[in-house]
Design a protein around this motif. Structure first.
Motif, PDB file in Angstrom:
ATOM      1  N   ASP A   1       0.829  -1.206   0.000  1.00  0.00           N
ATOM      2  CA  ASP A   1       0.000   0.000   0.000  1.00  0.00           C
ATOM      3  C   ASP A   1       0.867   1.262   0.000  1.00  0.00           C
ATOM      4  OD1 ASP A   1      -2.367  -1.436  -0.036  1.00  0.00           O
ATOM      5  OD2 ASP A   1      -2.680  -1.295   2.140  1.00  0.00           O
ATOM      6  N   ILE A   2       1.914   1.269   0.806  1.00  0.00           N
ATOM      7  CA  ILE A   2       2.815   2.428   0.870  1.00  0.00           C
ATOM      8  C   ILE A   2       3.516   2.626  -0.469  1.00  0.00           C
ATOM      9  CG2 ILE A   2       4.943   3.330   1.911  1.00  0.00           C
ATOM     10  CD1 ILE A   2       4.026   1.928   4.534  1.00  0.00           C
ATOM     11  N   LEU A   3       4.047   1.542  -1.032  1.00  0.00           N
ATOM     12  CA  LEU A   3       4.746   1.636  -2.311  1.00  0.00           C
ATOM     13  C   LEU A   3       3.822   2.204  -3.388  1.00  0.00           C
ATOM     14  CD1 LEU A   3       6.699  -1.769  -2.343  1.00  0.00           C
ATOM     15  CD2 LEU A   3       7.602   0.496  -1.786  1.00  0.00           C
ATOM     16  N   ARG A   4       2.594   1.737  -3.411  1.00  0.00           N
ATOM     17  CA  ARG A   4       1.617   2.214  -4.393  1.00  0.00           C
ATOM     18  C   ARG A   4       1.249   3.673  -4.144  1.00  0.00           C
ATOM     19  NH1 ARG A   4      -3.576  -0.198  -3.104  1.00  0.00           N
ATOM     20  NH2 ARG A   4      -3.556   1.540  -1.656  1.00  0.00           N
ATOM     21  N   ASP A   5       0.905   4.005  -2.915  1.00  0.00           N
ATOM     22  CA  ASP A   5       0.426   5.350  -2.593  1.00  0.00           C
ATOM     23  C   ASP A   5       1.510   6.421  -2.727  1.00  0.00           C
ATOM     24  OD1 ASP A   5      -2.001   4.140  -2.064  1.00  0.00           O
ATOM     25  OD2 ASP A   5      -1.783   4.241   0.124  1.00  0.00           O
ATOM     26  N   LYS A   6       2.733   6.077  -2.404  1.00  0.00           N
ATOM     27  CA  LYS A   6       3.831   7.052  -2.427  1.00  0.00           C
ATOM     28  C   LYS A   6       4.607   7.024  -3.748  1.00  0.00           C
ATOM     29  CE  LYS A   6       2.968   8.258   1.797  1.00  0.00           C
ATOM     30  NZ  LYS A   6       2.283   9.499   2.084  1.00  0.00           N
ATOM     31  N   HIS A   7       4.278   6.098  -4.628  1.00  0.00           N
ATOM     32  CA  HIS A   7       4.957   5.959  -5.927  1.00  0.00           C
ATOM     33  C   HIS A   7       6.463   5.766  -5.745  1.00  0.00           C
ATOM     34  CE1 HIS A   7       1.211   8.160  -6.868  1.00  0.00           C
ATOM     35  NE2 HIS A   7       1.180   7.310  -7.886  1.00  0.00           N
ATOM     36  N   ILE A   8       6.815   4.831  -4.872  1.00  0.00           N
ATOM     37  CA  ILE A   8       8.223   4.537  -4.608  1.00  0.00           C
ATOM     38  C   ILE A   8       8.481   3.051  -4.851  1.00  0.00           C
ATOM     39  CG2 ILE A   8       8.612   6.458  -3.017  1.00  0.00           C
ATOM     40  CD1 ILE A   8       8.150   4.526  -0.679  1.00  0.00           C
TER      41      ILE A   8
END
Length: 174
Positions: free
Chosen positions: A60-67
């Motif tokens: 979720d973090i990778l997707r939401d933050k585009h990292i």
């Protein structure tokens, strides 16, 4: 035959004063650029997770933050590891349908290569290329100062080259 724009020296020309369009410093300036210089423009935002977080929360973090990766820290902010998209994809291939509930500590890379703000970008780029990884935490006095990616380094270098090309055009045009 000399080009038509060529003008031979005349008596009024100053023979003793020479100009230098290039110097060792200007030609090698990109090799001296440091991680700190890159972080000045990029910022020092770091997205971190804890070892007992789930892979689902990381996705979720990778997707939401585009990292492409997160660092893993303990409650004091000390670096424990790093977890990248590549790590997650590899585990998904090994454990289809069972990866998302797993803990970060089960997938993370524990032996993380890091750099310091005073390290030269060219050295960091070489390390990342040889090690075949794309994310590197920046540590100073044991504290996490940022994360740089191979894309950050390449983008920064391209901007330097554009600036150098512009300077050369201005020098030529006058």
């Amino acid at each position: 035959m000399a080009p038509s724009s060529y003008q031979p020296p005349t008596r009024g020309d100053k023979g003793g004063s020479a100009t230098r369009s290039q110097t060792a410093e200007s030609n090698l300036s990109h090799t001296q650029t440091t991680v700190a210089k890159l972080l000045e423009g990029k910022g020092d935002a770091v997205f971190s997770v804890r070892p007992n977080d789930t892979i689902h929360s990381v996705v979720d973090i990778l997707r939401d933050k585009h990292i492409g990766a997160v660092v893993v820290t303990d409650q004091n902010g000390t670096l424990q590891g790093i977890l990248s998209e590549r790590d997650i994809v590899r585990r998904m291939a090994d454990t289809p349908g069972q990866t998302l509930p797993q803990a970060v500590e089960d997938l993370m890379t524990r032996e993380v290569q890091s750099c310091a703000p005073e390290d030269r970008l060219m050295d960091v780029l070489k390390t990342m290329t040889e090690g075949r990884f794309r994310h590197m935490p920046v540590l100073s006095d044991g504290h996490l100062r940022g994360v740089i990616t191979i894309g950050d380094v390449v983008h920064f270098r391209l901007k330097e080259l554009e600036y150098e090309a512009l300077r050369m055009k201005q020098m030529i045009v006058g």
